[in-house]
Design an enzyme around this catalytic site. Structure first.
Site, PDB file in Angstrom:
ATOM      1  CE  LYS A   1       0.322  29.419  35.777  1.00 15.80           C
ATOM      2  NZ  LYS A   1       1.544  28.525  36.277  1.00 15.80           N
ATOM      3  CG  ASN A   2      -0.626  26.650  38.788  1.00 13.10           C
ATOM      4  OD1 ASN A   2      -0.275  26.965  37.801  1.00 13.10           O
ATOM      5  ND2 ASN A   2      -0.576  27.449  39.763  1.00 13.10           N
TER       6      ASN A   2
ATOM      7  NE  ARG B   1       5.693  30.666  32.681  1.00 14.75           N
ATOM      8  CZ  ARG B   1       6.311  29.838  33.551  1.00 14.75           C
ATOM      9  NH1 ARG B   1       7.465  30.285  34.281  1.00 14.75           N
ATOM     10  NH2 ARG B   1       6.105  28.583  33.786  1.00 14.75           N
TER      11      ARG B   1
ATOM     12  NE  ARG C   1       8.632  25.439  41.806  1.00 11.60           N
ATOM     13  CZ  ARG C   1       7.772  26.169  40.627  1.00 11.60           C
ATOM     14  NH1 ARG C   1       8.148  26.955  39.978  1.00 11.60           N
ATOM     15  NH2 ARG C   1       6.635  25.334  40.702  1.00 11.60           N
TER      16      ARG C   1
ATOM     17  CG  ASP D   1       1.125  30.204  43.302  1.00  7.13           C
ATOM     18  OD1 ASP D   1       2.140  30.174  43.515  1.00  7.13           O
ATOM     19  OD2 ASP D   1       0.340  29.552  42.520  1.00  7.13           O
TER      20      ASP D   1
ATOM     21  CB  CYS E   1      12.682  28.160  38.603  1.00  2.70           C
ATOM     22  SG  CYS E   1      11.486  28.284  39.786  1.00  2.70           S
TER      23      CYS E   1
HETATM   24  C1  EPZ Z   1       2.432  24.204  42.185  1.00  2.00           C
HETATM   25  O1  EPZ Z   1       3.838  24.121  41.964  1.00  2.00           O
HETATM   26  C2  EPZ Z   1       2.174  25.671  41.321  1.00  2.00           C
HETATM   27  N1  EPZ Z   1       2.304  24.982  39.978  1.00  2.00           N
HETATM   28  C3  EPZ Z   1       2.922  26.651  41.707  1.00  2.00           C
HETATM   29  O2  EPZ Z   1       2.340  27.760  40.997  1.00  2.00           O
HETATM   30  C4  EPZ Z   1       2.639  27.112  43.203  1.00  2.00           C
HETATM   31  O3  EPZ Z   1       3.497  28.026  43.943  1.00  2.00           O
HETATM   32  C5  EPZ Z   1       2.955  25.563  44.186  1.00  2.00           C
HETATM   33  O4  EPZ Z   1       2.374  24.543  43.547  1.00  2.00           O
HETATM   34  C6  EPZ Z   1       2.455  25.638  45.505  1.00  2.00           C
HETATM   35  O5  EPZ Z   1       1.177  26.228  45.817  1.00  2.00           O
HETATM   36  C7  EPZ Z   1       1.593  24.491  39.075  1.00  2.00           C
HETATM   37  O6  EPZ Z   1       0.425  24.082  39.888  1.00  2.00           O
HETATM   38  C8  EPZ Z   1       1.543  24.244  37.822  1.00  2.00           C
HETATM   39  P1  EPZ Z   1       5.016  21.889  45.218  1.00  2.00           P
HETATM   40  P2  EPZ Z   1       4.558  22.743  42.349  1.00  2.00           P
HETATM   41  O7  EPZ Z   1       5.569  20.618  44.546  1.00  2.00           O
HETATM   42  O8  EPZ Z   1       3.722  21.696  42.343  1.00  2.00           O
HETATM   43  C9  EPZ Z   1       9.211  21.169  47.340  1.00  2.00           C
HETATM   44  C10 EPZ Z   1       2.361  29.930  39.751  1.00  2.00           C
HETATM   45  O9  EPZ Z   1       2.846  31.021  40.088  1.00  2.00           O
HETATM   46  N2  EPZ Z   1       9.344  19.989  46.607  1.00  2.00           N
HETATM   47  O10 EPZ Z   1       3.536  21.906  45.692  1.00  2.00           O
HETATM   48  O11 EPZ Z   1       5.866  22.582  41.522  1.00  2.00           O
HETATM   49  C11 EPZ Z   1       9.253  22.480  46.551  1.00  2.00           C
HETATM   50  O12 EPZ Z   1      10.376  22.860  46.041  1.00  2.00           O
HETATM   51  C12 EPZ Z   1       3.190  28.648  40.425  1.00  2.00           C
HETATM   52  O13 EPZ Z   1       1.389  29.540  39.185  1.00  2.00           O
HETATM   53  C13 EPZ Z   1      10.150  19.038  46.819  1.00  2.00           C
HETATM   54  O14 EPZ Z   1      11.186  19.293  47.421  1.00  2.00           O
HETATM   55  O15 EPZ Z   1       5.076  23.078  43.862  1.00  2.00           O
HETATM   56  C14 EPZ Z   1       8.409  23.342  47.317  1.00  2.00           C
HETATM   57  O16 EPZ Z   1       9.272  23.709  48.304  1.00  2.00           O
HETATM   58  C15 EPZ Z   1       4.514  28.740  41.013  1.00  2.00           C
HETATM   59  N3  EPZ Z   1      10.112  17.842  45.885  1.00  2.00           N
HETATM   60  C16 EPZ Z   1       7.201  22.641  48.342  1.00  2.00           C
HETATM   61  O17 EPZ Z   1       7.864  21.043  47.991  1.00  2.00           O
HETATM   62  C17 EPZ Z   1       9.331  17.517  45.127  1.00  2.00           C
HETATM   63  O18 EPZ Z   1       9.362  16.504  44.586  1.00  2.00           O
HETATM   64  C18 EPZ Z   1       6.055  22.843  47.329  1.00  2.00           C
HETATM   65  O19 EPZ Z   1       6.157  22.602  46.091  1.00  2.00           O
HETATM   66  C19 EPZ Z   1       8.414  18.434  44.988  1.00  2.00           C
HETATM   67  C20 EPZ Z   1       8.228  19.703  45.568  1.00  2.00           C
END
Ligand code: EPZ
Length: 418
Positions: free
Chosen positions: A22-23, A397, A122, A305, A117
Site C-alpha cells: 500500500k505505501n 485501509r 504528524r 509499522d 491522528c
Molecule cells: C509513512 O508515513 C507511512 N505512510 C507510515 O505508514 C509509516 O509509519 C511512516 O512512513 C514511517 O515509516 C505512508 O507511506 C503512506 P514520516 P509518513 O514522514 O511519511 C515526523 C501505515 O500504517 N515528520 O516518515 O507520514 C513525523 O511526525 C502508515 O501504513 C515531521 O515532523 O511518516 C514522524 O514523527 C502509518 N514533519 C517522523 O517525522 C514532517 O514534515 C517520520 O514520519 C514529516 C514528518
C-alpha cells in the site's frame, strides 16, 4: 460497523501470498499526476486507501480504469481541480502526496493540512519547507495549504528528520524542476526506491534512491509507463508473527525477504524459525519464544509499522521485552487492549515494557489504527476463547482481505455486522 469474531488457539498452517505494498502504491498513483500520458500500475493491493486515492485522482479529473482487480490505468490528461480536500485528507493523510506532483506540473495545488491522528501529531512542515526551497510559494488559508509556483528550481535540501512521504513528495516535485536537486538525509525505505523506479520509467533522472542522498536532474516532461508494485513488507512481517504466535508453520510467498532483513534477524533471535526457500518465499515455524528488546527506526532498521505486531509476539515470549518507539509519539494504543486480554504491558513515555508468557483470553476490544488492528487480530488468534474486534475499518485501509487469508490458513475469524 464491521467487526471481527475470532476464536483463538488454532495453529495457522499453509501457504500465503503477499499483496502489493500500500505505501508504495499510494505515491506511485500520485506520480501519475506528473504526466498527461497513461501510467499503468500492477500488483496494487485491493484496500480502502487505494480506493480513496483513486477517488482523489478522479475528483481532480484523472481517468482511472481498472482492467483487473489489482491493476489501475491512470491518465491525468485533463486535470480541472488541483485540490486534495479536507474530506479526503482527514480519512487518508497520504492525500498530501498530490502536493509535489501538482505544484511541479501545474504550478498550483491546494491540500488540506492534515491534523493529528491516532498515532501522533504528524506534521508536514518538512514537505512544505522543502517545496519552498524549490521555489514554491506556500500559504495557509482556512486550514488549506495553498501552493503556487512558476517552474520549480532544483536546489540542495537537507531533511531535519527522515521522512518517507516527505522524501517521496519532494522527489516527485523535483523531477520536473529546472536543474539539479539533491536530497540529503532522504528516506531509504523500499517504497521510496519503488517510486524512483516508476519515475525513472516515466523519464525522470534519479540516482541514489535507497541511499540517504538522492540526486535528481529535472526534465521538461515525463511520459506514461507501466510498473509492478513491490510486495508489502509489513503484511509479510504480520504473517511471520501470525505463524509464530499461533504455534503454526507457514510458507509466505510473493514477498521480498531483502526488505525485511532486520525483521527476520530480530524474529530469529527470539526463537522463530525462518528459512529462505527462494528469492520470494520464506518458511516460518514457531519456536520456543524468548523476549528480546526492540527499537523502531527508519529503514533498514526495524519498522514502526511492525511495532504493534511485535508487541503481540512479545506477550507470548518468555521474559521481559522493552519496545522503544522512536518514530511516532503515540503509537501504543494497542497495549491497553492487549492488557484487557491478560497481557502484562506497562507504558513509560516512548517505551513499552512487556512481561511475556502470560495466558491471553478472548475479550471485546477496539481497534484504534491500521497496524494496531493487525496486532489485535494476532493476539485474538493466540488467545483462548472468543475475541470481538470493533472498528475493523482501520484494518481494511491497508490489509487486502486479511480475514479470508487467515481463514485459508485455518484461522477461525469471521467478519460480521451487528
Ligand atoms: C509513512 O508515513 C507511512 N505512510 C507510515 O505508514 C509509516 O509509519 C511512516 O512512513 C514511517 O515509516 C505512508 O507511506 C503512506 P514520516 P509518513 O514522514 O511519511 C515526523 C501505515 O500504517 N515528520 O516518515 O507520514 C513525523 O511526525 C502508515 O501504513 C515531521 O515532523 O511518516 C514522524 O514523527 C502509518 N514533519 C517522523 O517525522 C514532517 O514534515 C517520520 O514520519 C514529516 C514528518
Amino acid at each position: 460497523m464491521d467487526k471481527f469474531r475470532i476464536v483463538g488457539g488454532k495453529p495457522l498452517e499453509g501457504r500465503i501470498s503477499i499483496s502489493g505494498a500500500k505505501n508504495s502504491a499510494l505515491p506511485c498513483m500520485a506520480a501519475a499526476l506528473l504526466t498527461p500520458e497513461t501510467v499503468v500500475l500492477h500488483n496494487l493491493p485491493y484496500v480502502r486507501d487505494i480506493i480513496t486515492m483513486r477517488r482523489l485522482l478522479e475528483d481532480m479529473g484523472c481517468m482511472v480504469l481498472m482492467p483487473e482487480r489489482n491493476t489501475l490505468k491512470i491518465t491525468a490528461e485533463d486535470i480541472q481541480f488541483f485540490e486534495a480536500p479536507y474530506e479526503l485528507v482527514k480519512t487518508m493523510r497520504a492525500s498530501v502526496l498530490a502536493l509535489g506532483p501538482l505544484v511541479a506540473r501545474f504550478g498550483q495545488a491546494k491540500v488540506s493540512l492534515p491534523g493529528g491522528c491516532a498515532i501522533g501529531q504528524r506534521p508536514i512542515d518538512m514537505h512544505l519547507s522543502a517545496l519552498e526551497l524549490l521555489g514554491a510559494k506556500i500559504e495557509l488559508v482556512g486550514g488549506d495549504v495553498v501552493a503556487s509556483a512558476e517552474r520549480l528550481k532544483g536546489t540542495e535540501i537537507t531533511f531535519d528528520k527522515v521522512t518517507v512521504t516527505g522524501t517521496e513528495n519532494i522527489m516527485m516535485a523535483a523531477v520536473l524542476a529546472k536543474g539539479t536537486t539533491i536530497l540529503n538525509n532522504a528516506a531509504r525505505e523500499p517504497e521510496v526506491v519503488d517510486l524512483a523506479k516508476l519515475l525513472s520509467r516515466m523519464g525522470a533522472r534519479i540516482i541514489g534512491a535507497g541511499t540517504n542522498q538522492i540526486k535528481i536532474e529535472g526534465v521538461e516532461k515525463l511520459r506514461g509507463a507501466e510498473h509492478t508494485i513491490i510486495p508489502d513488507r509489513i503484511e509479510a512481517g504480520t504473517f511471520l508473527v501470525a505463524a509464530a504466535i499461533t504455534n503454526g508453520a507457514l510458507e509466505i510467498t510473493d514477498c521480498n525477504p531483502e526488505h525485511i532483513g532486520s525483521v527476520i534477524d530480530l524474529f530469529s533471535s527470539t526463537g522463530v524459525k525462518i528459512e529462505r526457500l527462494s528469492d520470494v518465499t520464506l518458511r516460518v515455524e514457531s519456536g520456543n519464544l524468548q523476549a528480546k528488546d526492540m527499537i523502531t527506526e527508519p529503514f533498514p532498521l526495524f519498522p514502526t509499522d511492525l511495532q504493534a505486531q511485535y508487541m503481540a509476539l512479545m506477550t507470548q515470549a518468555q521474559g521481559q521485552a522493552v519496545i522503544t518507539e522512536t518514530i511516532f509519539e503515540n503509537r501504543f494504543m494497542h497495549a491497553s487492549e492487549m492488557m484487557r486480554m491478560g497481557a502484562n504491558v506497562q507504558i513509560k513515555g516512548n517505551q513499552a515494557i512487556i512481561e511475556g508468557g502470560k495466558k491471553l483470553t478472548g475479550a471485546k476490544i477496539l481497534a484504534s489504527d491500521l497496524r494496531a488492528s493487525a496486532s489485535l487480530v494476532l493476539v485474538g488468534l493466540a488467545a483462548e476463547g472468543e475475541t470481538i474486534i470493533d472498528r475493523v475499518y482501520h484494518i481494511d485501509r491497508g490489509y487486502d482481505k486479511i480475514e479470508e487469508k487467515l481463514q485459508r490458513l485455518g484461522g477461525q475469524i469471521e467478519r460480521f455486522r451487528d
